[in-house]
Design a protein around this motif. Structure first.
Motif: not given
Length: 62
Positions: A11-18, A20-32
């Motif tokens: 789920q976290y990987v999918e959220m990080a992919k979705d 992209s270009g969003n300001g919180n992508q790095q946070e989601l990548i870290s969680k993933a």
């Protein structure tokens, strides 16, 4: 696959992919990354192979 940690990692990987270009992508990548790491130790061999693929997807997002 009933492994809750595995499901969370996916789920976290999918959220990080979705995000992209969003300001919180790095946070989601870290969680993933953390979720994949946590799930790996408690997974079957088949799940571990899929987690490696998810890690590759995360690496491509950086």
């Amino acid at each position: 696959m009933a492994n809750r940690l595995f499901q969370q990692a996916r789920q976290y990987v999918e959220m990080a992919k979705d995000a992209s270009g969003n300001g919180n992508q790095q946070e989601l990548i870290s969680k993933a990354k953390n979720a994949v790491s946590s799930a790996y130790a408690n997974s079957t061999f088949a799940e571990q192979q899929q987690l490696q693929e998810l890690q590759s997807e995360i690496d491509r997002l950086k």
